[in-house]
Design a protein around this motif. Structure first.
Motif: not given
Length: 397
Positions: A299-328
């Motif tokens: 897609s040229d409008t959104v990229s869904a990126i797979l994390l390696p097994d054992g990593y939680d993408s929901a935790a990543l999105v929360r961390h990006a929001y709280t630490r770097y003021n960025m919404s993914l």
């Protein structure tokens, strides 16, 4: 936190200054005698974004989901049979709506990360010699998985089978960003929304409807009121609406449409491809993979990126929001916790994309995801730098 929040979800997207200013006006009289001088040209110019001459535009105060409902209730009857494939959260929700509306829904499930299975559709359409399918439904761009399907190929399959079904397309996250050709592809109803490629706040369902689909309303027995095409047609022809329209949103739509047409739709599509390709180069630089299982689905409008097994993408999105003021974008349904999504559509440029990539890279490293510092950002920088120089030279020549 100081500064602005980075908004890199696949909608709502960033709203350009010109669109914000267009909305910041005093309330207007929705029955003013000079309103048609504004609305009638707007209807015609929005059709250009669909690449349609013969279709009719409808503007409903609603989200894209309301646009789906308008499409179905105005053209179909309970018990009608429709063909749809399910390969992500939004194609799933559209199929669910059809079932809840009492339609007979032939659902083709395919793996999340793929798109509309044209070959299976072709076989089903050929086998339907009694023409029991009344509509074929296609999600052009599946936002949950970052997958774009081939609408033109579906139309070719329908034509090859000589099947009279209507072709409905959900283009909520593709219209005004990815090439869409309503008339050329024989689309009968295209549903979009204001909050993505149109670069506006959410709240306006934007449809274009073919003459064939308009004629189908005369036999459609589904109950409808608020979303009735008939009421809209009766008043729109004179530049008015059957109920109080959101005039501030229509002013925004005027400004957004002007921006799109001024840039030129082909330039808009090329810009989205280039920005998306830079993100894809970054994903490769990180050593990660997209949810899209083959480049043909990218897609040229959104990229869904797979994390390696054992990593939680929901935790990543929360961390990006709280630490770097960025919404993914978070992973949805079957890919929840597995993917994070970067929206790269609308009012966007290289620097904004690099912000999303840098923030994502920092957040991943904070959580221990094994990506090398600078690997993704550097890949995107080199792609944007070199392709931007080539484009500049071409324009100068």
């Amino acid at each position: 936190m100081p500064g602005i929040r980075g908004l890199f979800i696949p909608g709502p997207t960033n709203v350009p200054q010109a669109v914000r200013v267009a909305m910041d006006i005093a309330m207007e009289d929705q029955r003013a005698p000079d309103l048609p001088a504004f609305t009638l040209p707007l209807f015609e110019d929005v059709k250009k974004v669909f690449k349609s001459r013969a279709g009719q535009v409808f503007l409903f105060p609603a989200s894209g989901t309301g646009g789906w409902e308008a499409a179905m209730t105005n053209t179909l009857s309970p018990g009608d049979r429709v063909l749809i494939s399910r390969f992500g959260q939004f194609s799933l929700l559209w199929a669910d709506m059809c079932q809840r509306m009492g339609l007979e829904v032939d659902v083709v499930d395919v793996p999340w990360g793929e798109g509309v299975p044209v070959e299976i559709f072709a076989d089903k359409l050929k086998a339907d010699t009694g023409h029991t399918y009344k509509a074929v439904l296609v999600t052009h761009n599946e936002t949950a998985t970052g997958v774009t399907s081939d609408v033109a190929a579906v139309r070719r399959a329908m034509d090859h089978a000589n099947h009279p079904a209507m072709l409905f397309v959900d283009a909520v996250s593709s219209l005004a960003s990815i090439d869409f050709r309503m008339d050329e592809w024989g689309v009968d109803i295209c549903v979009s929304g204001s909050q993505k490629g149109f670069m506006m706040p959410a709240g306006l369902a934007i449809l274009c409807v073919s003459e064939k689909a308009l004629a189908a309303r005369k036999q459609a027995a589904a109950r409808r009121c608020y979303f009735d095409f008939e009421d809209m047609m009766r008043t729109n022809k004179d530049g008015f609406f059957p109920y109080t329209p959101p005039l501030h949103m229509l002013r925004a739509l005027r400004a957004a449409t002007d921006l799109l047409l001024e840039e030129g739709l082909e330039n808009v599509f090329a810009r989205h491809y280039r920005l998306a390709e830079g993100v894809r180069r970054a994903v490769t630089g990180w050593g990660l993979k997209l949810c899209a299982r083959d480049p043909k689905w990218n897609s040229d409008t959104v990229s869904a990126i797979l994390l390696p097994d054992g990593y939680d993408s929901a935790a990543l999105v929360r961390h990006a929001y709280t630490r770097y003021n960025m919404s993914l974008g978070m992973g949805l349904n079957k890919v929840a916790g597995k993917v994070f999504r970067i929206g790269h559509l609308g009012d966007l440029n290289e620097i904004m994309c690099l912000t999303a990539l840098a923030g994502s890279e920092m957040a991943m490293r904070d959580l221990g995801v094994p990506v090398e510092a600078g690997s993704g950002v550097a890949a995107a920088i080199e792609y944007y730098r070199t392709t931007g120089a080539a484009a500049a030279m071409k324009n100068a020549a």
